[in-house]
Design an enzyme around this catalytic site. Structure first.
Site, PDB file in Angstrom:
ATOM      1  N   GLY A   1     -41.423  33.507  58.460  1.00  0.00           N
ATOM      2  CA  GLY A   1     -42.183  33.068  57.194  1.00  0.00           C
ATOM      3  C   GLY A   1     -40.505  32.087  57.037  1.00  0.00           C
ATOM      4  O   GLY A   1     -39.490  31.345  57.995  1.00  0.00           O
TER       5      GLY A   1
ATOM      6  N   ASP B   1     -35.081  47.852  50.200  1.00  0.00           N
ATOM      7  CA  ASP B   1     -35.513  47.960  49.268  1.00  0.00           C
ATOM      8  C   ASP B   1     -35.771  47.331  48.459  1.00  0.00           C
ATOM      9  O   ASP B   1     -35.020  47.769  47.119  1.00  0.00           O
ATOM     10  CB  ASP B   1     -36.580  49.098  49.351  1.00  0.00           C
ATOM     11  CG  ASP B   1     -37.772  49.427  49.057  1.00  0.00           C
ATOM     12  OD1 ASP B   1     -37.909  47.550  48.196  1.00  0.00           O
ATOM     13  OD2 ASP B   1     -38.522  49.569  48.503  1.00  0.00           O
TER      14      ASP B   1
ATOM     15  N   TYR C   1     -48.664  37.704  41.085  1.00  0.00           N
ATOM     16  CA  TYR C   1     -48.739  36.761  41.580  1.00  0.00           C
ATOM     17  C   TYR C   1     -48.048  35.537  41.009  1.00  0.00           C
ATOM     18  O   TYR C   1     -46.713  34.950  40.658  1.00  0.00           O
ATOM     19  CB  TYR C   1     -49.095  35.858  42.846  1.00  0.00           C
ATOM     20  CG  TYR C   1     -48.302  35.784  43.713  1.00  0.00           C
ATOM     21  CD1 TYR C   1     -47.763  35.855  44.896  1.00  0.00           C
ATOM     22  CD2 TYR C   1     -48.563  33.632  44.051  1.00  0.00           C
ATOM     23  CE1 TYR C   1     -46.765  34.964  45.749  1.00  0.00           C
ATOM     24  CE2 TYR C   1     -48.142  33.409  44.911  1.00  0.00           C
ATOM     25  CZ  TYR C   1     -46.977  33.962  45.486  1.00  0.00           C
ATOM     26  OH  TYR C   1     -46.192  33.495  46.471  1.00  0.00           O
TER      27      TYR C   1
END
Length: 258
Positions: free
Chosen positions: A13, A42, A152
């Site tokens: 992306g 991570d 989000y």
């Protein structure tokens, strides 16, 4: 002389587009991703962030010229808090000494137009208090109550507020470190292609997030804005949320909001 630029989420992306643009202009990119980057890590855990920051700093020889945080998730769940917010703020904070060691350091975080939408105020407050345990408790409540998607915009709104607060804080502005957010609208990616191919879904998205200028974004469009904000040329822009959204934010909030 090549600059050392750390990019999280470098494997896909916006992160991949930015990595390509940075390397094309001669910068050295230290990519951080779950796998396949110069640093595999991570960012959803405090330990993972600390390990990633230490490894990136070592790769850069102790001096980091810019950090652009593209890593994040849009999958509804608590990772929207641990990765999108704490995975950015914790990582940037850990790298602040390496940024301060650079001549012209820069920080850019990738936010979202969704940060202008309704949020879970408890999640946002806990994030801004740097209380990850409490933020997770409230995030888990949102999931249980069927409001996982609200996490989000909550994570992105909190990130924008963190950036504006941090930009003028001691140790950042005083060290010459601009801190900005690029907030994209709808970005065309291979993962989202199926949504845009569905006429009904496309109508829903266009109604919820109208983008009158040039329509949907490519990752490269967002990367171009981040590229400038992370460059030497950006000497005084800081604490700003730059909407790369084809006019969506203005359409939704009106010209009186600035």
């Amino acid at each position: 002389m090549p600059r050392n630029v750390v990019v999280t989420g470098s494997g896909s992306g916006i992160g991949a587009a930015l990595t390509a643009a940075l390397r094309a202009r001669g910068d050295r990119v230290i990519g951080v991703d779950l796998r396949g980057g110069e640093v595999d890590a991570d960012l959803s855990t405090p330990e993972g962030r600390a390990t990633a920051a230490a490894a990136a700093q070592e790769e850069a020889g102790g001096v980091v010229d810019a950090v652009v945080t593209c890593a994040g998730t849009s999958v509804p769940g608590t990772a929207m808090v641990t990765v999108n917010y704490f995975g950015t703020t914790g990582f940037l904070t850990a790298l602040r000494p390496a940024l301060a060691a650079a001549d012209r350091p820069r920080v850019v975080a990738v936010g979202s137009i969704s940060g202008t939408q309704p949020v879970d105020a408890d999640v946002v407050a806990a994030c801004l208090a740097d209380d990850e345990a409490t933020a997770l408790t409230y995030a888990e409540r949102a999931v249980t109550e069927g409001r996982a998607r609200q996490l989000y915009p909550s994570s992105k709104a909190a990130l924008a507020q963190w950036a504006r607060r941090t930009a003028v804080a001691e140790g950042w502005a005083s060290a010459g470190i601009p801190v900005n957010v690029v907030a994209p609208g709808i970005v065309l990616t291979p993962m989202s292609a199926a949504l845009f191919d569905d006429p009904e879904m496309k109508k829903v998205m266009d109604a919820a997030l109208p983008m009158p200028l040039n329509g949907y974004l490519r990752p490269e469009d967002v990367a171009a804005a981040a590229l400038f904000l992370a460059s030497d040329e950006n000497s005084h822009i800081t604490g700003q949320v730059v909407y790369v959204d084809g006019g969506a934010e203005v359409t939704l909030r009106g010209p009186g909001h600035f």
